[in-house]
Design a protein around this motif. Structure first.
Motif, PDB file in Angstrom:
ATOM      1  N   LYS A 189      13.999  -3.221  -1.250  1.00 51.31           N
ATOM      2  CA  LYS A 189      13.353  -2.574  -0.104  1.00 51.31           C
ATOM      3  C   LYS A 189      14.094  -1.307   0.308  1.00 51.31           C
ATOM      4  N   VAL A 190      15.408  -1.396   0.261  1.00 52.00           N
ATOM      5  CA  VAL A 190      16.219  -0.244   0.635  1.00 52.00           C
ATOM      6  C   VAL A 190      16.170   0.818  -0.469  1.00 52.00           C
ATOM      7  N   LEU A 191      16.304   0.366  -1.719  1.00 50.26           N
ATOM      8  CA  LEU A 191      16.300   1.298  -2.854  1.00 50.26           C
ATOM      9  C   LEU A 191      15.011   2.112  -2.924  1.00 50.26           C
ATOM     10  N   ARG A 192      13.865   1.453  -2.686  1.00 51.06           N
ATOM     11  CA  ARG A 192      12.574   2.150  -2.856  1.00 51.06           C
ATOM     12  C   ARG A 192      12.360   3.226  -1.802  1.00 51.06           C
TER      13      ARG A 192
ATOM     14  N   GLY B 174      19.162   5.844  -2.972  1.00 44.89           N
ATOM     15  CA  GLY B 174      17.933   5.215  -3.459  1.00 44.89           C
ATOM     16  C   GLY B 174      16.975   6.214  -4.052  1.00 44.89           C
ATOM     17  N   CYS B 175      15.733   5.807  -4.188  1.00 48.85           N
ATOM     18  CA  CYS B 175      14.709   6.708  -4.711  1.00 48.85           C
ATOM     19  C   CYS B 175      13.500   6.662  -3.782  1.00 48.85           C
ATOM     20  N   ASN B 176      12.468   7.383  -4.143  1.00 49.93           N
ATOM     21  CA  ASN B 176      11.228   7.318  -3.378  1.00 49.93           C
ATOM     22  C   ASN B 176      10.182   6.653  -4.252  1.00 49.93           C
ATOM     23  N   SER B 177       9.955   5.367  -4.048  1.00 48.25           N
ATOM     24  CA  SER B 177       8.959   4.644  -4.835  1.00 48.25           C
ATOM     25  C   SER B 177       8.298   3.618  -3.938  1.00 48.25           C
ATOM     26  N   ARG B 178       7.250   4.069  -3.249  1.00 45.09           N
ATOM     27  CA  ARG B 178       6.603   3.210  -2.256  1.00 45.09           C
ATOM     28  C   ARG B 178       5.119   3.073  -2.566  1.00 45.09           C
ATOM     29  N   LEU B 179       4.637   1.852  -2.436  1.00 45.36           N
ATOM     30  CA  LEU B 179       3.193   1.637  -2.471  1.00 45.36           C
ATOM     31  C   LEU B 179       2.657   2.288  -1.202  1.00 45.36           C
ATOM     32  N   ASP B 180       1.530   3.020  -1.290  1.00 42.73           N
ATOM     33  CA  ASP B 180       1.053   3.656  -0.054  1.00 42.73           C
ATOM     34  C   ASP B 180       0.003   2.796   0.650  1.00 42.73           C
ATOM     35  N   GLU B 181      -0.261   3.126   1.884  1.00 41.19           N
ATOM     36  CA  GLU B 181      -1.153   2.323   2.729  1.00 41.19           C
ATOM     37  C   GLU B 181      -2.570   2.213   2.172  1.00 41.19           C
ATOM     38  N   LEU B 182      -3.062   3.343   1.649  1.00 41.75           N
ATOM     39  CA  LEU B 182      -4.423   3.346   1.125  1.00 41.75           C
ATOM     40  C   LEU B 182      -4.540   2.404  -0.081  1.00 41.75           C
ATOM     41  N   GLN B 183      -3.594   2.517  -1.005  1.00 45.70           N
ATOM     42  CA  GLN B 183      -3.647   1.646  -2.187  1.00 45.70           C
ATOM     43  C   GLN B 183      -3.456   0.181  -1.785  1.00 45.70           C
ATOM     44  N   ALA B 184      -2.571  -0.053  -0.814  1.00 44.21           N
ATOM     45  CA  ALA B 184      -2.354  -1.436  -0.362  1.00 44.21           C
ATOM     46  C   ALA B 184      -3.632  -2.006   0.240  1.00 44.21           C
ATOM     47  N   ALA B 185      -4.347  -1.201   0.988  1.00 43.48           N
ATOM     48  CA  ALA B 185      -5.600  -1.658   1.607  1.00 43.48           C
ATOM     49  C   ALA B 185      -6.629  -1.974   0.520  1.00 43.48           C
TER      50      ALA B 185
END
Ligand SMILES: Cc1ncc(COP(=O)(O)O)c(C=O)c1O
Length: 369
Positions: free
Chosen positions: A210-213, A227-238
């Motif tokens: 969670k911290v790394l992403r 860390g890096c920037n690797s996050r699922l975004d809200e639209l894709q999660a929805a």
């Protein structure tokens, strides 16, 4: 004239249109797009689905694997055992953390890593095994975990092709120390863009990922690690929450198609996939072997049936892994597979009439050949 696409993503949208459109409007109106309520809800729902304690949404499947390795301090000087027969992401994840991928040949009938060959690949530098549930069929996880235990190795799953598949009744994603999923649009659980997730029962590992992403931060502008920037975004999660609701149903449709293929192609010269005991695969791909591949592909295309090859060039033969290219006969089984495998159309929107058409065309073309 027939038109049987390899996979019909447009039809996937049409079937779920109202719910997907509602999800889109919900997120757009919320004005919140990164790490919010939708991602949290999806993480909880997918963890429940996989029967694990934690799910962490990330940017894509490749990052999911490399974050698992990184969070377990695997890096330069370490070796990680990977299947020779896989999508190259499994290897890239290992290379990206600075470790070395050590390939092990597949079982030519299940296409998954041959567990009989794994132990010979273990060295003093080996830190982990990344099992891949290739084409949607779980790897032989009990043999792999025995080997991992015996040599004190970590065992991970690359479950990018196996959302919902089970191994002796247990879901993939919960069969190892940690698993990586991809939500690339064509996957069984696909987003409408890139996406991925890590699942695990290890609370410390989940916290670290969670911290790394998220730039190494738990709190905005407080960076604990690089860390890096690797996050699922809200639209894709929805969107994924909608798709998760129908995943089992769509997997069942794939299973019915696979059953029909297995049943009706048994009399042909094609070599059909073998199922491992205890596995309930989700048929991300239906892969056969044939010596008449080029002809079949061409003729099927002429009558409107699209096929694909997974994969035409094994990772060790790719320019990206040039160093290994010098010993070309090192992985003869993978090379044999790359020359003979053929993926037939399969997906939740392929009709049984379409399947019959594919089957009868194959019989006809093989006879001509
Ligand atoms: C076996 C396997 N591993 C990893 C990945 C990587 O996923 P992504 O494309 O989301 O990075 C994929 C799919 O692309 C895959 O099929």
């Amino acid at each position: 004239v027939t038109n049987i696409p390899f996979l019909d993503l447009g039809a996937a949208y049409q079937e779920l249109r109202d719910e997907l459109d509602a999800a889109y409007h919900r997120v757009m109106k919320s004005g919140w797009f990164i790490l919010g309520a939708e991602v949290e809800a999806f993480e909880e729902e997918f963890a429940t689905y996989c029967n694990v304690k934690h799910c962490i949404g990330v940017g894509n499947g490749l990052d999911a694997i490399s974050l698992l390795l990184k969070a377990n301090d695997i890096g330069p000087g370490d070796e990680v055992i990977v299947p020779a027969n896989t999508f190259i992401a499994t290897w890239f994840a290992v290379s990206q953390v600075g470790a070395e991928p050590v390939p092990v040949e597949p079982d030519p009938e299940t296409y998954n890593i041959d567990v009989e060959r794994v132990e010979a690949a273990v060295s003093t530098r080996t830190k982990a095994i990344v099992a891949v549930h290739l084409y949607g069929q779980p790897a032989d996880m009990s043999s792999l975990s025995e080997i991992a235990n015996r040599h004190n190795l970590l065992l991970f799953e690359d479950a990018a092709q196996a959302h919902g598949a089970t191994y002796f009744g247990k879901k993939t994603g919960g069969l190892s120390h940690g698993a990586a999923f991809s939500f690339y649009p064509g996957k069984n659980l696909g987003a409408f863009g890139d996406g991925g997730a890590v699942t695990t029962n290890d609370t410390n590992l989940a916290e670290k990922i969670k911290v790394l992403r998220n730039y190494g931060a738990r709190e905005k502008y407080h960076h604990l690690i690089q860390g890096c920037n690797s996050r699922l975004d809200e639209l894709q999660a929805a969107f994924l929450r909608v798709r998760l609701g129908i995943l089992d149903q769509w997997n069942d449709r794939r299973k019915a198609i696979a059953a029909r293929y297995l049943d009706s192609l048994g009399g042909s010269s094609l070599v059909l996939p073998r199922l491992l005991k205890g596995c309930d695969p989700v048929w991300h791909l239906f892969v056969v072997r044939t010596n008449n591949r080029d002809l079949l592909i061409k003729r099927l295309a002429q009558i409107g049936v699209t096929t694909q090859i997974h994969y035409p060039i094994s990772p060790h033969m790719q320019p990206a892994y040039q160093v290994l290219n010098s010993s070309k006969d090192r992985l003869p089984i993978s090379e044999f597979l790359q020359q003979t495998v053929l993926s037939l159309p399969i997906g939740p929107h392929l009709s049984m009439d379409g399947v019959e058409k594919v089957v009868s065309s194959i019989y006809q073309l093989l006879e001509e050949a």
